[in-house]
Design a protein around this motif. Structure first.
Motif, PDB file in Angstrom:
ATOM      1  N   UNK A  19      43.429  40.282  46.829  1.00 54.04           N
ATOM      2  CA  UNK A  19      42.950  38.471  46.237  1.00 54.04           C
ATOM      3  C   UNK A  19      42.684  38.412  45.329  1.00 54.04           C
ATOM      4  N   UNK A  20      42.549  38.455  43.848  1.00 58.22           N
ATOM      5  CA  UNK A  20      41.529  38.544  43.027  1.00 58.22           C
ATOM      6  C   UNK A  20      41.923  37.435  41.886  1.00 58.22           C
ATOM      7  N   UNK A  21      41.147  35.992  42.213  1.00 56.28           N
ATOM      8  CA  UNK A  21      41.406  34.890  40.711  1.00 56.28           C
ATOM      9  C   UNK A  21      39.961  34.464  39.972  1.00 56.28           C
ATOM     10  N   UNK A  30      33.424  30.864  32.917  1.00 57.80           N
ATOM     11  CA  UNK A  30      34.426  30.807  32.247  1.00 57.80           C
ATOM     12  C   UNK A  30      35.509  32.136  32.551  1.00 57.80           C
ATOM     13  N   UNK A  31      37.053  32.068  33.290  1.00 58.51           N
ATOM     14  CA  UNK A  31      37.952  33.392  32.822  1.00 58.51           C
ATOM     15  C   UNK A  31      37.054  34.189  33.932  1.00 58.51           C
ATOM     16  N   UNK A  32      36.244  34.304  34.473  1.00 58.93           N
ATOM     17  CA  UNK A  32      35.997  35.234  35.233  1.00 58.93           C
ATOM     18  C   UNK A  32      36.400  35.494  36.000  1.00 58.93           C
ATOM     19  N   UNK A  33      36.999  36.653  36.820  1.00 59.40           N
ATOM     20  CA  UNK A  33      37.128  36.799  37.893  1.00 59.40           C
ATOM     21  C   UNK A  33      36.350  36.427  39.303  1.00 59.40           C
ATOM     22  N   UNK A 100      42.541  29.442  37.510  1.00 59.81           N
ATOM     23  CA  UNK A 100      43.434  29.720  36.395  1.00 59.81           C
ATOM     24  C   UNK A 100      44.507  31.176  35.761  1.00 59.81           C
ATOM     25  N   UNK A 101      44.213  32.130  36.738  1.00 67.09           N
ATOM     26  CA  UNK A 101      45.045  32.757  36.948  1.00 67.09           C
ATOM     27  C   UNK A 101      44.618  33.738  38.507  1.00 67.09           C
ATOM     28  N   UNK A 116      32.466  38.012  38.263  1.00 76.31           N
ATOM     29  CA  UNK A 116      31.263  37.678  37.821  1.00 76.31           C
ATOM     30  C   UNK A 116      30.007  38.839  38.985  1.00 76.31           C
ATOM     31  N   UNK A 117      29.355  38.602  37.728  1.00 74.18           N
ATOM     32  CA  UNK A 117      27.836  39.385  38.447  1.00 74.18           C
ATOM     33  C   UNK A 117      28.078  39.522  40.518  1.00 74.18           C
TER      34      UNK A 117
END
Length: 134
Positions: A19-21, A30-33, A100-101, A116-117
């Motif tokens: 699962x990845x968010x 913002x918008x990084x997984x 977001x997704x 995200x790093x």
């Protein structure tokens, strides 16, 4: 001096996928997984924190199996100490209450997202040891 921020992340595995968010567009990074999770509260173990955060963020229950990685990464807003854990989904399906997704991906597909790093060392470890985590 930057603030130290201690957080946990869940590598939730189900049916051979992870699962990845995607982070919300209005927050930090913002918008990084990421692997979902959050800050460790006072008097909580890392595992307790992760179980609580997944219930709050995704409205599901996980079992924490084992630690995967501990990463320290300096962002503009602070120094993040991220501990990720291999987790199993026990009850419910993840609901996006804060993200977001989301996507369920096979380990060799993880690199297709912009992460995200602080999560990248975990991704490398999961890809290189996929059989162990599936």
């Amino acid at each position: 001096m930057k603030k130290d921020i201690y957080v946990t992340g869940a590598v939730i595995v189900k049916d051979g996928e992870i699962f990845c968010a995607q982070r919300n567009e209005n927050g930090s990074l913002p918008l990084l997984w990421e692997f979902p999770g959050g800050k460790i509260e006072d008097q909580e173990t890392k595992e307790e924190s992760l179980i609580r955060e997944i219930k709050e963020e995704l409205d599901c229950t996980i079992e924490v199996i084992e630690e995967i990685e501990h990463t320290i990464y300096e962002y503009s807003f602070g120094i993040v100490h991220l501990t990720t854990f291999h987790c199993k989904l026990l009850e419910g399906q993840p609901k996006l209450l804060e993200h977001q997704d989301s996507k369920w991906l096979k380990p060799d597909e993880l690199h297709t997202l912009k992460w995200a790093p602080a999560d990248i060392p975990t991704i490398e470890k999961v890809i290189n040891n996929a059989r162990r985590y599936l």
